[in-house]
Structures are given as C-alpha cells and as structure tokens.
Design a protein around this motif. Structure first.
Motif, mmCIF file in Angstrom:
data_model
loop_
_atom_site.group_PDB
_atom_site.id
_atom_site.type_symbol
_atom_site.label_atom_id
_atom_site.label_comp_id
_atom_site.label_asym_id
_atom_site.label_seq_id
_atom_site.Cartn_x
_atom_site.Cartn_y
_atom_site.Cartn_z
ATOM 1 N N GLN A 1 0.829 -1.217 0.000
ATOM 2 C CA GLN A 1 0.000 0.000 0.000
ATOM 3 C C GLN A 1 0.859 1.261 0.000
ATOM 4 O O GLN A 1 0.571 2.210 -0.727
ATOM 5 C CB GLN A 1 -0.930 -0.001 1.222
ATOM 6 C CG GLN A 1 -2.067 -0.993 1.073
ATOM 7 C CD GLN A 1 -3.159 -0.802 2.114
ATOM 8 O OE1 GLN A 1 -2.946 -0.141 3.134
ATOM 9 N NE2 GLN A 1 -4.320 -1.383 1.860
ATOM 10 N N ALA A 2 1.905 1.239 0.797
ATOM 11 C CA ALA A 2 2.800 2.407 0.839
ATOM 12 C C ALA A 2 3.396 2.630 -0.543
ATOM 13 O O ALA A 2 3.453 3.762 -1.050
ATOM 14 C CB ALA A 2 3.904 2.187 1.872
ATOM 15 N N ARG A 3 3.834 1.560 -1.178
ATOM 16 C CA ARG A 3 4.445 1.649 -2.496
ATOM 17 C C ARG A 3 3.439 2.199 -3.502
ATOM 18 O O ARG A 3 3.750 3.071 -4.316
ATOM 19 C CB ARG A 3 4.913 0.254 -2.910
ATOM 20 C CG ARG A 3 5.871 0.232 -4.077
ATOM 21 C CD ARG A 3 6.219 -1.198 -4.428
ATOM 22 N NE ARG A 3 6.841 -1.929 -3.328
ATOM 23 C CZ ARG A 3 6.508 -3.181 -2.965
ATOM 24 N NH1 ARG A 3 5.558 -3.844 -3.599
ATOM 25 N NH2 ARG A 3 7.133 -3.750 -1.960
ATOM 26 N N GLN A 4 2.196 1.689 -3.416
ATOM 27 C CA GLN A 4 1.173 2.161 -4.355
ATOM 28 C C GLN A 4 0.850 3.639 -4.137
ATOM 29 O O GLN A 4 0.634 4.378 -5.090
ATOM 30 C CB GLN A 4 -0.087 1.302 -4.209
ATOM 31 C CG GLN A 4 0.148 -0.113 -4.732
ATOM 32 C CD GLN A 4 -1.053 -1.012 -4.578
ATOM 33 O OE1 GLN A 4 -1.828 -0.877 -3.631
ATOM 34 N NE2 GLN A 4 -1.210 -1.961 -5.505
ATOM 35 N N LEU A 5 0.868 4.042 -2.871
ATOM 36 C CA LEU A 5 0.620 5.460 -2.589
ATOM 37 C C LEU A 5 1.743 6.329 -3.162
ATOM 38 O O LEU A 5 1.490 7.396 -3.714
ATOM 39 C CB LEU A 5 0.479 5.677 -1.082
ATOM 40 C CG LEU A 5 -0.909 5.305 -0.540
ATOM 41 C CD1 LEU A 5 -0.878 5.127 0.968
ATOM 42 C CD2 LEU A 5 -1.932 6.378 -0.929
ATOM 43 N N ALA A 6 2.970 5.852 -3.044
ATOM 44 C CA ALA A 6 4.097 6.620 -3.600
ATOM 45 C C ALA A 6 3.924 6.758 -5.112
ATOM 46 O O ALA A 6 4.165 7.826 -5.689
ATOM 47 C CB ALA A 6 5.418 5.933 -3.264
ATOM 48 N N MET A 7 3.477 5.692 -5.751
ATOM 49 C CA MET A 7 3.267 5.737 -7.205
ATOM 50 C C MET A 7 2.127 6.691 -7.562
ATOM 51 O O MET A 7 2.236 7.510 -8.478
ATOM 52 C CB MET A 7 2.950 4.332 -7.738
ATOM 53 C CG MET A 7 4.157 3.426 -7.680
ATOM 54 S SD MET A 7 3.742 1.746 -8.184
ATOM 55 C CE MET A 7 5.379 1.000 -8.126
ATOM 56 N N TYR A 8 1.056 6.567 -6.796
ATOM 57 C CA TYR A 8 -0.118 7.413 -7.035
ATOM 58 C C TYR A 8 0.237 8.897 -6.920
ATOM 59 O O TYR A 8 -0.082 9.701 -7.799
ATOM 60 C CB TYR A 8 -1.191 7.021 -6.016
ATOM 61 C CG TYR A 8 -2.359 7.970 -5.892
ATOM 62 C CD1 TYR A 8 -3.446 7.888 -6.758
ATOM 63 C CD2 TYR A 8 -2.369 8.941 -4.874
ATOM 64 C CE1 TYR A 8 -4.533 8.748 -6.636
ATOM 65 C CE2 TYR A 8 -3.447 9.806 -4.747
ATOM 66 C CZ TYR A 8 -4.516 9.715 -5.621
ATOM 67 O OH TYR A 8 -5.576 10.568 -5.491
ATOM 68 N N LEU B 1 0.255 2.059 -13.215
ATOM 69 C CA LEU B 1 -1.125 2.320 -13.613
ATOM 70 C C LEU B 1 -2.088 1.568 -12.687
ATOM 71 O O LEU B 1 -3.073 2.127 -12.187
ATOM 72 C CB LEU B 1 -1.319 1.858 -15.059
ATOM 73 C CG LEU B 1 -2.591 2.357 -15.740
ATOM 74 C CD1 LEU B 1 -2.599 3.884 -15.766
ATOM 75 C CD2 LEU B 1 -2.672 1.805 -17.173
ATOM 76 N N HIS B 2 -1.756 0.318 -12.420
ATOM 77 C CA HIS B 2 -2.567 -0.509 -11.519
ATOM 78 C C HIS B 2 -2.612 0.120 -10.119
ATOM 79 O O HIS B 2 -3.670 0.189 -9.490
ATOM 80 C CB HIS B 2 -1.982 -1.920 -11.461
ATOM 81 C CG HIS B 2 -2.659 -2.796 -10.464
ATOM 82 N ND1 HIS B 2 -3.947 -3.272 -10.633
ATOM 83 C CD2 HIS B 2 -2.252 -3.256 -9.249
ATOM 84 C CE1 HIS B 2 -4.291 -3.991 -9.587
ATOM 85 N NE2 HIS B 2 -3.282 -3.992 -8.727
#
Ligand code: ADP
Ligand code: MG
Length: 341
Positions: free
Chosen positions: A279-286, A312-313
């Motif tokens: 989740q942290a990683r996805q937030l950084a990407m977002y 993108l995911h």
C-alpha cells in the motif's frame, strides 16, 4: 587551494534543534580532526538545509586552528571528473590517489553522486582507507542516510557508517527567524519584524529558499524604491511557494511516504508483498503520478524498478480504496497534507 568559502563559517551557521547534532559534531571534528570517533563524519539531509555550509565551516575552522594542516573541499562531481581525467592519461591514477592520500582533512560533498560509478568508488575506497588508517579526518555529505543510498558498494557503505551520521532537518520557526535576521544583518538591511515573521512562517522547507525570498525582497524594494512592506513580502513569498509546489520529485514523495509509514526507502522499493508495504508503495506511485510530470514508466523505474503497468494498476487501486476504505482515505489525506507544504 582548499576550495573553502570563508562565508560558510560556524558564526554564520545558526544553531537550532534541526541541526544541533551535526553542528556540534562538526565543531568537535574541527577542533580535533582525526582525533574523535566521528570519522568519517557524515552529514546528510535534503536540499538547501545547510550540508555544504556546515562542511565548509568545519574546514574553515580547521584552517583557522591548525594552519599547517592540509584541508581540501571537493564536490563529488569534481572528484569523479578528476578521476576520469587521471585514468585517461597513462598511470596518472596513482598520482590521483597519492594526491588525495596526502590530505589531512578531506571534505567530499554530495557523495550520493558516486552511485553507480564503480571505478571511482574503488578509488575513493583506497583513499578513504589510507586516510582513515593514518588518523586523517574524512567529512562527507549526502542527500540520504547511508542505509538509503543506492548503487554504492557495500564495503564503502559500511565505512560510511563507521563514524557518525548526523541528519540536518528543516529548521524550526525560531531558527528560521535567526537565519533571516543574521542574513539581513550581514547585508546591512533593516526589515520590519512583521515582514521577517511572515517570511519565517511561510517558508518552511529549506534555507536556500528563505535566502531567496530575502534576496528578492531586497532587490524588489530597491527597484521600486519601496519600503519592505508586508504586501511586497506576500507577493514574493507567494511566488516561491508556487514554484516549490511544482518541484516535488518522485524521490521526495517516496521519502515522505516511507517516513509516514515508518518504513525505510529500501523496504518501500523492495519486492515484498506484505500488505502495508504494498500500500505504501502504491501510494508513492499514485502521488508521483499526481504531483510530478514523470511518465508512468519513469515513476515505475524510480520506485523499485517496476514497469508502467504496475504504476497504472497502483493508481487505480488507490482511487478505489480511497472511495471504499476510510482508514485508507485518511492515509491519502495525511500524505497530501505533508506533500503540499
Ligand atoms: P545543502 O548543501 O544542504 O543543499 P547549503 O549548505 O547550500 O545546503 O545551504 C543553502 C543556503 O542556506 C546556504 O546559503 C547556507 O548558507 C544557508 N544555510 C543553511 N543552513 C543554515 C543555518 N543553519 N544558518 C545559516 N544559514 C544556513
Ligand atoms: Mg550542497
């Protein structure tokens, strides 16, 4: 020939909670180069927080106290270039090493730029060992803590951790006021208290900007033959705040997110599938997609070498979770706040 800037001295380096450890360790080193356990002294922190200034201050003070000692300040970029020039010419590599191994106090600024330069790292490793064994002082600065540095050989990283690593943080309000006042005093200009307070209140992230605002303010008021009015200060501060907003980098976002979740950068970028780290990683990407101009591919490669589809995911997942999960939405809001200084 020490390459030291005399204005970057301890007297001009305002003390505060944000720099107390680095400053006092720097003082200790300057008073007893090579004779403390702070060897190497590693000063790290974000841009414009005083690393270069403090590194010079140590050198300036050594020169003052021990005029016979050889002190050298060098940026890592210059070091890399010199090394490149040396190996191009036959056998000058040894001259290069000898030159550096003769120095009593070696200051290398922005050592993170050694990242990926394996040959130059080897040379630096040899220089470092020789100096350290002979009780010479090494002072390094970096934008990251040694644990977060990438593409630097393990044996070098472990040496970076031998001495003391001191972080410079963003200065608190009091310190910002002191920095502003000291700066204005040196420039011989008088500015109303309310203007100083206004600037200190609004420019929080870095000292270079604080100084930038002062420079603009002085220039503008001279140009318009105006007072240092609050209105003028507001216009200038506004412009600076807008400009910095544009400058958020993927690197910075990753740092903020890691810090928020209390994980280190390497973990954020790792392959682990643990839910809270994913989740942290996805937030950084977002946030990187949202706040920077970087492409999906570039964001992916900066966040643990992922591809554009993964980014993108991540963006879609964050959108979905924000809409359905209250706790997750709070993460997004908290991080948004931290990123919009
Ligand atoms: P860094 O190398 O960390 O990017 P610098 O050392 O170049 O930052 O600092 C940016 C500017 O801020 C310099 O002009 C420096 O003199 C000033 N500065 C930073 N910290 C302080 C401080 N504690 N007191 C006074 N000036 C400071
Ligand atoms: Mg610097």
């Amino acid at each position: 020939e020490s390459n030291l800037n005399p204005n970057y001295c301890f007297e001009n380096f305002m003390e505060g909670e944000s720099n107390r450890l680095g400053r006092s360790a720097g003082m200790a080193v300057a008073n007893k180069p090579g004779g403390t356990s702070f060897n190497p002294l590693m000063i790290y922190g974000g841009v414009g927080l005083g690393k270069t200034h403090l590194a010079h201050a140590i050198g300036v003070q050594v020169k003052d106290k021990y005029p016979d000692k050889t002190v050298l300040y060098v940026s890592t970029e210059k070091f890399i270039q010199q090394y490149g020039d040396a190996v191009l010419k036959n056998n000058n590599r040894n001259d290069f090493l000898h030159f550096y191994q003769m120095i009593d106090v070696l200051i290398v600024d922005d050592i993170q730029f050694l990242s990926g330069k394996t040959k130059t790292q080897d040379a630096f490793f040899q220089i470092f060992n020789e100096l350290h064994q002979n009780g010479k002082q090494v002072i390094l600065t970096s934008d990251k803590a040694p644990v977060d540095m990438q593409d630097i050989e393990q044996r070098l990283l472990s040496r970076f951790k031998w001495g003391l690593s001191a972080e410079l943080q963003a200065p608190d309000y009091e310190t910002r006021i002191n920095i502003l006042k000291n700066r204005l005093y040196r420039d011989g200009v008088e500015v109303p208290e309310e203007v100083i307070e206004f600037i200190a209140k609004h420019i929080k992230t870095n000292v270079r900007e604080l100084e930038g605002v002062v420079t603009s303010l002085i220039a503008q008021s001279a140009f318009n033959k105006k007072e240092f009015s609050l209105t003028l200060a507001k216009t200038i501060v506004d412009k600076f705040v807008k400009n910095t907003k544009k400058e958020v980098s993927v690197d910075y976002i990753q740092k903020v997110v890691s810090k928020y979740f209390e994980i280190d950068l390497a973990t954020l970028q790792s392959k682990t599938r643990k839910r809270h780290i994913v989740q942290a990683r996805q937030l950084a990407m977002y946030f990187s997609k949202k706040l920077t101009k970087s492409s999906l591919a570039s964001i992916g490669s900066q966040i643990g070498k992922r591809d554009h589809a993964t980014v993108l995911h991540a963006c879609k997942t964050v959108d979905n979770l924000t809409a359905t999960d209250k706790q997750f939405k709070k993460y997004v809001d908290d991080i948004s706040k931290k990123l919009s200084f």
